[in-house]
Design a protein around this motif. Structure first.
Motif, PDB file in Angstrom:
ATOM      1  N   PRO A  66       1.167  -1.050  -0.163  1.00  0.00           N
ATOM      2  CA  PRO A  66      -0.299   0.288  -0.135  1.00  0.00           C
ATOM      3  C   PRO A  66       0.736   1.417   0.308  1.00  0.00           C
ATOM      4  CG  PRO A  66      -0.864  -1.476   1.903  1.00  0.00           C
ATOM      5  CD  PRO A  66       0.658  -2.170   1.299  1.00  0.00           C
ATOM      6  N   VAL A  67       0.338   2.356  -0.394  1.00  0.00           N
ATOM      7  CA  VAL A  67       1.081   3.350  -0.598  1.00  0.00           C
ATOM      8  C   VAL A  67       0.622   4.345   0.239  1.00  0.00           C
ATOM      9  CG1 VAL A  67       1.111   5.771  -1.363  1.00  0.00           C
ATOM     10  CG2 VAL A  67       1.019   3.473  -3.399  1.00  0.00           C
ATOM     11  N   ILE A  68       1.257   5.034   1.688  1.00  0.00           N
ATOM     12  CA  ILE A  68       1.310   5.237   2.935  1.00  0.00           C
ATOM     13  C   ILE A  68       1.641   6.386   2.817  1.00  0.00           C
ATOM     14  CG2 ILE A  68       1.253   3.369   3.487  1.00  0.00           C
ATOM     15  CD1 ILE A  68       3.358   3.524   5.577  1.00  0.00           C
ATOM     16  N   GLU A  69       1.006   7.080   4.392  1.00  0.00           N
ATOM     17  CA  GLU A  69       1.272   8.690   4.633  1.00  0.00           C
ATOM     18  C   GLU A  69       2.132   7.952   5.940  1.00  0.00           C
ATOM     19  OE1 GLU A  69       0.294  12.172   4.255  1.00  0.00           O
ATOM     20  OE2 GLU A  69      -0.562  11.560   1.750  1.00  0.00           O
ATOM     21  N   LYS A  70       2.292   8.198   6.625  1.00  0.00           N
ATOM     22  CA  LYS A  70       2.985   8.154   8.139  1.00  0.00           C
ATOM     23  C   LYS A  70       2.162   9.484   8.802  1.00  0.00           C
ATOM     24  CE  LYS A  70       7.005   6.899   7.186  1.00  0.00           C
ATOM     25  NZ  LYS A  70       8.610   5.985   7.198  1.00  0.00           N
ATOM     26  N   PHE A  71       2.346   8.867   9.980  1.00  0.00           N
ATOM     27  CA  PHE A  71       1.871   9.744  11.280  1.00  0.00           C
ATOM     28  C   PHE A  71       2.088   9.078  13.004  1.00  0.00           C
ATOM     29  CE2 PHE A  71      -1.077  11.461   8.015  1.00  0.00           C
ATOM     30  CZ  PHE A  71      -1.267  12.249   7.837  1.00  0.00           C
ATOM     31  N   SER A  72       2.957  10.477  13.425  1.00  0.00           N
ATOM     32  CA  SER A  72       3.109   9.381  14.994  1.00  0.00           C
ATOM     33  C   SER A  72       1.835   9.382  15.527  1.00  0.00           C
ATOM     34  CB  SER A  72       3.985  10.428  15.809  1.00  0.00           C
ATOM     35  OG  SER A  72       3.035  11.661  15.971  1.00  0.00           O
ATOM     36  N   PHE A  73       1.099   8.685  16.584  1.00  0.00           N
ATOM     37  CA  PHE A  73       0.148   8.320  17.508  1.00  0.00           C
ATOM     38  C   PHE A  73      -0.292   9.729  17.542  1.00  0.00           C
ATOM     39  CE2 PHE A  73       1.159   4.046  16.881  1.00  0.00           C
ATOM     40  CZ  PHE A  73       0.126   3.223  16.707  1.00  0.00           C
ATOM     41  N   GLU A  74       1.191  10.707  18.272  1.00  0.00           N
ATOM     42  CA  GLU A  74       0.636  12.086  18.288  1.00  0.00           C
ATOM     43  C   GLU A  74      -0.081  12.894  17.775  1.00  0.00           C
ATOM     44  OE1 GLU A  74       3.101   9.714  21.549  1.00  0.00           O
ATOM     45  OE2 GLU A  74       3.206   9.960  18.981  1.00  0.00           O
ATOM     46  N   GLN A  75      -0.557  12.250  16.532  1.00  0.00           N
ATOM     47  CA  GLN A  75      -0.826  13.065  15.469  1.00  0.00           C
ATOM     48  C   GLN A  75      -1.957  12.698  15.109  1.00  0.00           C
ATOM     49  OE1 GLN A  75       3.047  12.290  12.883  1.00  0.00           O
ATOM     50  NE2 GLN A  75       2.463  15.192  12.887  1.00  0.00           N
ATOM     51  N   VAL A  76      -2.392  11.792  15.797  1.00  0.00           N
ATOM     52  CA  VAL A  76      -3.607  11.440  14.960  1.00  0.00           C
ATOM     53  C   VAL A  76      -5.230  12.001  14.734  1.00  0.00           C
ATOM     54  CG1 VAL A  76      -4.956  11.005  17.981  1.00  0.00           C
ATOM     55  CG2 VAL A  76      -5.552   9.660  15.818  1.00  0.00           C
ATOM     56  N   ASN A  77      -5.203  13.234  14.964  1.00  0.00           N
ATOM     57  CA  ASN A  77      -6.294  13.560  14.445  1.00  0.00           C
ATOM     58  C   ASN A  77      -5.836  14.732  13.235  1.00  0.00           C
ATOM     59  OD1 ASN A  77      -8.267  13.978  17.132  1.00  0.00           O
ATOM     60  ND2 ASN A  77      -6.841  14.638  18.462  1.00  0.00           N
ATOM     61  N   GLU A  78      -4.776  14.947  13.678  1.00  0.00           N
ATOM     62  CA  GLU A  78      -4.008  15.661  12.696  1.00  0.00           C
ATOM     63  C   GLU A  78      -4.558  14.562  11.084  1.00  0.00           C
ATOM     64  OE1 GLU A  78       0.263  16.858   9.534  1.00  0.00           O
ATOM     65  OE2 GLU A  78       0.278  17.291  12.631  1.00  0.00           O
ATOM     66  N   ALA A  79      -4.150  13.731  10.990  1.00  0.00           N
ATOM     67  CA  ALA A  79      -4.373  12.355  10.442  1.00  0.00           C
ATOM     68  C   ALA A  79      -5.442  11.695  10.284  1.00  0.00           C
ATOM     69  CB  ALA A  79      -3.627  11.202  10.709  1.00  0.00           C
ATOM     70  N   ILE A  80      -6.535  11.768  10.941  1.00  0.00           N
ATOM     71  CA  ILE A  80      -7.708  11.714  10.665  1.00  0.00           C
ATOM     72  C   ILE A  80      -8.686  13.525   9.711  1.00  0.00           C
ATOM     73  CG2 ILE A  80     -10.861  11.717  11.571  1.00  0.00           C
ATOM     74  CD1 ILE A  80      -9.296   9.912  13.578  1.00  0.00           C
ATOM     75  N   ALA A  81      -8.051  14.409   9.695  1.00  0.00           N
ATOM     76  CA  ALA A  81      -8.065  14.984   8.935  1.00  0.00           C
ATOM     77  C   ALA A  81      -8.217  15.252   8.264  1.00  0.00           C
ATOM     78  CB  ALA A  81      -8.388  16.630  10.432  1.00  0.00           C
ATOM     79  N   LYS A  82      -7.171  14.820   7.720  1.00  0.00           N
ATOM     80  CA  LYS A  82      -6.375  14.618   6.472  1.00  0.00           C
ATOM     81  C   LYS A  82      -7.134  13.776   5.598  1.00  0.00           C
ATOM     82  CE  LYS A  82      -2.569  15.509   5.113  1.00  0.00           C
ATOM     83  NZ  LYS A  82      -1.212  14.967   4.235  1.00  0.00           N
ATOM     84  N   LEU A  83      -7.503  12.550   5.984  1.00  0.00           N
ATOM     85  CA  LEU A  83      -8.498  11.841   5.886  1.00  0.00           C
ATOM     86  C   LEU A  83      -9.814  12.396   4.781  1.00  0.00           C
ATOM     87  CD1 LEU A  83      -8.352   8.693   4.880  1.00  0.00           C
ATOM     88  CD2 LEU A  83      -9.296   7.871   7.219  1.00  0.00           C
ATOM     89  N   LYS A  84     -10.255  12.492   6.522  1.00  0.00           N
ATOM     90  CA  LYS A  84     -12.211  12.587   6.400  1.00  0.00           C
ATOM     91  C   LYS A  84     -11.947  15.011   4.963  1.00  0.00           C
ATOM     92  CE  LYS A  84     -13.982  13.035  10.395  1.00  0.00           C
ATOM     93  NZ  LYS A  84     -14.651  14.103  11.690  1.00  0.00           N
ATOM     94  N   ASP A  85     -10.566  14.892   4.629  1.00  0.00           N
ATOM     95  CA  ASP A  85     -10.531  16.114   3.435  1.00  0.00           C
ATOM     96  C   ASP A  85     -10.573  16.016   1.710  1.00  0.00           C
ATOM     97  OD1 ASP A  85     -11.066  17.935   5.346  1.00  0.00           O
ATOM     98  OD2 ASP A  85      -9.237  18.503   5.647  1.00  0.00           O
ATOM     99  N   GLY A  86     -10.059  14.223   2.353  1.00  0.00           N
ATOM    100  CA  GLY A  86      -9.684  13.608   1.119  1.00  0.00           C
ATOM    101  C   GLY A  86      -8.421  13.703   0.334  1.00  0.00           C
ATOM    102  N   ASP A  87      -6.927  14.398   1.558  1.00  0.00           N
ATOM    103  CA  ASP A  87      -5.881  14.458   1.348  1.00  0.00           C
ATOM    104  C   ASP A  87      -4.774  13.466   1.315  1.00  0.00           C
ATOM    105  OD1 ASP A  87      -6.665  16.928   0.068  1.00  0.00           O
ATOM    106  OD2 ASP A  87      -6.166  18.133   2.163  1.00  0.00           O
ATOM    107  N   ILE A  88      -5.489  11.986   1.823  1.00  0.00           N
ATOM    108  CA  ILE A  88      -4.105  11.242   2.168  1.00  0.00           C
ATOM    109  C   ILE A  88      -3.758  10.682   0.988  1.00  0.00           C
ATOM    110  CG2 ILE A  88      -4.104   8.882   3.861  1.00  0.00           C
ATOM    111  CD1 ILE A  88      -3.992  11.103   5.415  1.00  0.00           C
ATOM    112  N   HIS A  89      -3.143  10.130   1.344  1.00  0.00           N
ATOM    113  CA  HIS A  89      -2.665   9.289  -0.476  1.00  0.00           C
ATOM    114  C   HIS A  89      -1.440   8.231  -0.122  1.00  0.00           C
ATOM    115  CE1 HIS A  89       0.303   9.002  -4.067  1.00  0.00           C
ATOM    116  NE2 HIS A  89      -0.460   9.632  -4.345  1.00  0.00           N
ATOM    117  N   TYR A  90      -2.106   6.909  -0.008  1.00  0.00           N
ATOM    118  CA  TYR A  90      -3.710   6.881  -0.026  1.00  0.00           C
ATOM    119  C   TYR A  90      -3.973   6.324   1.054  1.00  0.00           C
ATOM    120  CZ  TYR A  90      -3.564   7.788  -5.626  1.00  0.00           C
ATOM    121  OH  TYR A  90      -4.094   7.367  -6.651  1.00  0.00           O
ATOM    122  N   ARG A  91      -3.046   5.650   2.052  1.00  0.00           N
ATOM    123  CA  ARG A  91      -3.414   5.105   3.281  1.00  0.00           C
ATOM    124  C   ARG A  91      -2.957   6.303   4.202  1.00  0.00           C
ATOM    125  NH1 ARG A  91      -7.947   2.119   2.971  1.00  0.00           N
ATOM    126  NH2 ARG A  91      -7.607   1.144   4.608  1.00  0.00           N
ATOM    127  N   ALA A  92      -3.221   6.563   5.854  1.00  0.00           N
ATOM    128  CA  ALA A  92      -2.639   7.172   6.864  1.00  0.00           C
ATOM    129  C   ALA A  92      -1.955   5.774   7.699  1.00  0.00           C
ATOM    130  CB  ALA A  92      -3.413   7.633   7.400  1.00  0.00           C
TER     131      ALA A  92
END
Length: 333
Positions: A303-329
């Motif tokens: 899978p093509v992923i974008e990496k985040f720390s666990f502390e960035q979970v809300n940032e990652a979810i916000a990007k996912l909701k906006d359709g800005d993740i390429h392709y899996r967080a």
């Protein structure tokens, strides 16, 4: 105590949360979470889109980690083993689907993030039979999304005996679709990507598609009449399904793995006259997940992923909701 991130209300921000899991059950294992993918299903449960959430919700059902403890009756797994956990963390073990090897169809299976705390945490527990060892040679950072997104698009290939000579199209080149293209190409199929995004056309070809079709171009859809043995829809929005049915060969199948919540508007004659089928499927059984992992290892699929720390979970979810993740967080420890 297990430290985690939880939502305390529908559409709420995730906040630090601790809970006591109690004594480890004889048939359970405890996993130290190293990586955890973020899936649209996590967002649906956080927001209670399906009306089944119970709060606090600890999301996370694309878990990769190392077993830290095993129950007294566990014989198939051992401490230190690297494993994955997906949508289900337990099965009844007694119904016909369970005894037939189709545990993913168990009516009382335990979802990992509904009525159970998931993998946005330091540790997670699950029944041993729902946990699958990860073979050496698979990139663990990218492995998490295979346990939901990956198996969701791999399972139909096994269930419907898709042949290497089959012509297969994928609707939606996103978190699910980009993995489907890789699987289908390695399976030997002629692969077509339906996409309305011009910039995704070239990337779809790089991921494994042999050709692309503009899903918003009625002329292109009409020109593709009678071409495909199988179409896999990964989207969760309503489309003109009859236009896609028309692109199927006789006995072709339109298969849904994306959970569109609106009723399907299907012309019965489009099914009857060409003996076509419409179907859907969830994730796969543990055995099918294991088979998928061997396939992934053999063909070097990731899978093509974008990496985040666990502390960035809300940032990652916000990007996912906006359709800005390429392709899996993926959350990384």
């Amino acid at each position: 105590m297990i430290k985690a991130y939880a939502a305390f209300e529908a559409k709420g921000e995730l906040k630090p949360f601790e809970y006591d899991p109690g004594e480890l059950k004889p048939n359970e294992v405890e996993i130290n979470v190293k990586y955890c993918g973020i899936c649209h299903s996590d967002v649906s449960v956080i927001d209670n889109e399906w009306g089944i959430s119970s709060y606090p919700v600890v999301p996370g059902h694309e878990v990769v980690g190392e077993i830290s403890a095993v129950g007294d009756r566990v014989t198939n797994l051992s401490v230190g083993q690297v494993v994955g956990l997906g949508w289900h963390s337990g099965y009844c073990g007694e119904c016909m689907p369970c005894v037939s090897g189709d545990q993913n169809l168990c009516a009382t299976a335990q979802p990992t993030i509904v009525g159970h705390h998931g993998g946005f945490a330091e540790k997670v527990r699950a029944e041993a039979l729902s946990v699958v060892p990860i073979p050496d040679g698979i990139d663990l950072e990218a492995a998490g999304p295979l346990f939901c997104g990956g198996i969701t698009v791999f399972n139909p290939l096994v269930q419907f005996d898709i042949e290497p000579t089959s012509k297969v199209a994928v609707i939606g080149i996103g978190g699910l679709g980009h993995i489907a293209l890789q699987f289908l190409n390695a399976w030997g199929c002629e692969v077509t990507a339906f996409t309305s995004s011009e910039h995704k056309r070239q990337e779809a070809l790089e991921l494994g598609a042999h050709k692309t079709l503009n899903s918003r171009d009625s002329e292109e859809l009409e020109a593709a009449a009678g071409q495909f043995d199988l179409i896999i829809s990964t989207v969760n929005v309503k489309l003109d399904w009859n236009s896609y049915l028309n692109t199927l060969k006789p006995k072709g199948r339109l298969h849904f793995v994306g959970a569109t919540l609106e009723p399907l508007d299907i012309n019965a004659f489009a099914l009857i006259m060409a003996q076509r089928s419409v179907s859907g499927s969830p994730v796969g059984s543990p055995a099918t997940i294991a088979k998928m992992l061997e396939f992934v290892k053999l063909h070097g699929i990731e899978p093509v992923i974008e990496k985040f720390s666990f502390e960035q979970v809300n940032e990652a979810i916000a990007k996912l909701k906006d359709g800005d993740i390429h392709y899996r967080a993926v959350l990384c420890r």
